[in-house]
Design an enzyme around this catalytic site. Structure first.
Site, mmCIF file in Angstrom:
data_model
loop_
_atom_site.group_PDB
_atom_site.id
_atom_site.type_symbol
_atom_site.label_atom_id
_atom_site.label_comp_id
_atom_site.label_asym_id
_atom_site.label_seq_id
_atom_site.Cartn_x
_atom_site.Cartn_y
_atom_site.Cartn_z
ATOM 1 N N LYS A 175 0.864 -1.172 0.000
ATOM 2 C CA LYS A 175 0.000 0.000 0.000
ATOM 3 C C LYS A 175 0.904 1.226 0.000
ATOM 4 O O LYS A 175 1.913 1.274 0.714
ATOM 5 C CB LYS A 175 -0.853 -0.010 1.278
ATOM 6 C CG LYS A 175 -1.716 1.240 1.506
ATOM 7 C CD LYS A 175 -2.935 1.204 0.615
ATOM 8 C CE LYS A 175 -3.952 2.280 1.020
ATOM 9 N NZ LYS A 175 -4.667 1.920 2.265
ATOM 10 N N ILE A 176 0.578 2.211 -0.836
ATOM 11 C CA ILE A 176 1.304 3.477 -0.843
ATOM 12 C C ILE A 176 0.323 4.620 -1.021
ATOM 13 O O ILE A 176 -0.826 4.418 -1.399
ATOM 14 C CB ILE A 176 2.365 3.557 -1.976
ATOM 15 C CG1 ILE A 176 1.692 3.517 -3.345
ATOM 16 C CG2 ILE A 176 3.416 2.475 -1.831
ATOM 17 C CD1 ILE A 176 2.596 3.924 -4.493
ATOM 18 N N SER A 177 0.774 5.819 -0.765
ATOM 19 C CA SER A 177 0.001 7.005 -1.094
ATOM 20 C C SER A 177 0.031 7.208 -2.606
ATOM 21 O O SER A 177 1.061 6.989 -3.245
ATOM 22 C CB SER A 177 0.593 8.244 -0.404
ATOM 23 O OG SER A 177 0.607 8.093 0.995
ATOM 24 N N HIS A 194 -6.773 9.496 8.313
ATOM 25 C CA HIS A 194 -7.167 8.306 9.059
ATOM 26 C C HIS A 194 -8.259 8.626 10.079
ATOM 27 O O HIS A 194 -9.156 9.428 9.824
ATOM 28 C CB HIS A 194 -5.948 7.663 9.734
ATOM 29 C CG HIS A 194 -4.876 7.237 8.791
ATOM 30 N ND1 HIS A 194 -5.116 6.780 7.512
ATOM 31 C CD2 HIS A 194 -3.522 7.187 8.946
ATOM 32 C CE1 HIS A 194 -3.979 6.460 6.928
ATOM 33 N NE2 HIS A 194 -2.991 6.708 7.767
ATOM 34 N N THR A 216 -0.598 11.622 0.076
ATOM 35 C CA THR A 216 -1.543 12.340 -0.773
ATOM 36 C C THR A 216 -2.019 13.599 -0.064
ATOM 37 O O THR A 216 -2.321 14.608 -0.719
ATOM 38 C CB THR A 216 -2.728 11.432 -1.140
ATOM 39 O OG1 THR A 216 -2.225 10.239 -1.745
ATOM 40 C CG2 THR A 216 -3.675 12.113 -2.112
ATOM 41 N N ALA A 217 -2.069 13.566 1.259
ATOM 42 C CA ALA A 217 -2.432 14.765 2.019
ATOM 43 C C ALA A 217 -1.480 15.912 1.708
ATOM 44 O O ALA A 217 -1.911 17.059 1.506
ATOM 45 C CB ALA A 217 -2.416 14.448 3.519
#
Length: 293
Positions: free
Chosen positions: A72-74, A165, A126-127
């Site tokens: 999993k990655i951004s 989150h 991504t934030a």
């Protein structure tokens, strides 16, 4: 670490042809999605997995260093690793009404934050990308683990912070106020759902392994939806500080039909995000295919 492989029949052992390091976060949405895969509850012929659970920015850094086979990655990071990794169509977090929030102690115009410190949950999240796209003039960026951002905002260490989150559900309890919903801004300015995080795999694994992996991951997500209680113990083991209500809200927000398969709409949203980032000079335009061909 544990190794999970596909279930074996009593009469025939299934050889593991590819032992894959598998990274994902301990957040409820990821443990919900990956539970069936890592515990052998769905077929994964020839595939074995060594899970590594880390926060998303640690996973980003590991993939940037080429240290994981699958992770999993951004989506922010995706544009930086496409030479060696491609995107799987299942298992990610993409949707509407689920983006990061810019919060502060008091309500103020975000333009007043120029030159003031703003906390972000990692350079490649991504934030961080959304904030830079929202207002490129906000340049005093401080990178903190996501769980330390709200306390830093609350105690005045930073002027504002971008939260992700489960913080979406708890920031008001610390007396913080929302300045901007960056996901809502993205949706209104592009018309697209917001791509938060996806699953990547090494291109060098080869088409056969990649297709088997994508199929197994899709089966794991479908199993989670069909058996929502099956992952409860695994989820709670990695989210002990969250209540069941917050865990359920977390899963409901970040796991949806796009997690089963991005589909045409999801694929378009990912491409638009990468194009916007390239246009802003944040990453180079990609030249390699995003998906298994």
């Amino acid at each position: 670490m544990t190794t999970a492989t596909a279930p074996q029949t009593e009469t025939e052992a299934k050889p593991v042809l590819s032992e894959l390091s598998l990274g994902f976060s301990p957040c409820p949405n990821d443990t919900f999605i990956f539970n069936a895969l890592v515990h052998g509850l769905v077929p994964s012929p020839g595939l074995g997995f060594t899970p590594r659970l880390e926060d998303v920015e640690t996973l980003n850094r590991l993939v940037l260093a080429g240290a994981l086979d699958v992770s999993k990655i951004s989506y922010h990071l995706l544009g930086h690793v496409l030479e060696d990794y491609l995107l799987l169509r299942s298992g990610g977090a993409l949707g509407r009404g689920c983006g990061p929030l810019l919060v502060a102690r008091t309500q103020l115009d975000p333009a007043r934050l120029k030159d003031r410190p703003i906390a972000l949950p990692g350079e490649y999240t991504t934030a961080a990308l959304l904030l830079r796209l929202f207002d490129p003039s906000l340049e005093n960026l401080v990178y903190l683990p996501f769980e330390k951002i709200m306390p830093a905002v609350a105690d005045g260490s930073v002027a504002a912070g971008v939260i992700i989150h489960e913080s979406r559900f708890t920031y008001q309890g610390l007396g913080l106020t929302k300045l901007v919903d960056l996901g809502q801004w993205w949706e209104e300015s592009t018309g697209q759902p917001i791509p938060l995080g996806g699953i990547v795999a090494r291109r060098s694994l080869g088409r056969e392994v990649l297709l088997a992996l994508e199929e197994a991951l899709t089966a794991s997500v479908r199993h989670a939806f069909a058996n929502p209680g099956a992952a409860r113990g695994y989820i709670r083991a990695h989210s002990q500080e969250m209540s069941d209500a917050v865990c359920d809200a977390h899963i409901s927000l970040y796991v949806n039909d796009f997690s089963v398969n991005l589909g045409a709409e999801g694929e378009t949203a990912v491409r638009v995000l990468l194009e916007r980032a390239a246009q802003a000079g944040i990453m180079k335009p990609g030249s390699r295919p995003l998906f298994i061909s």
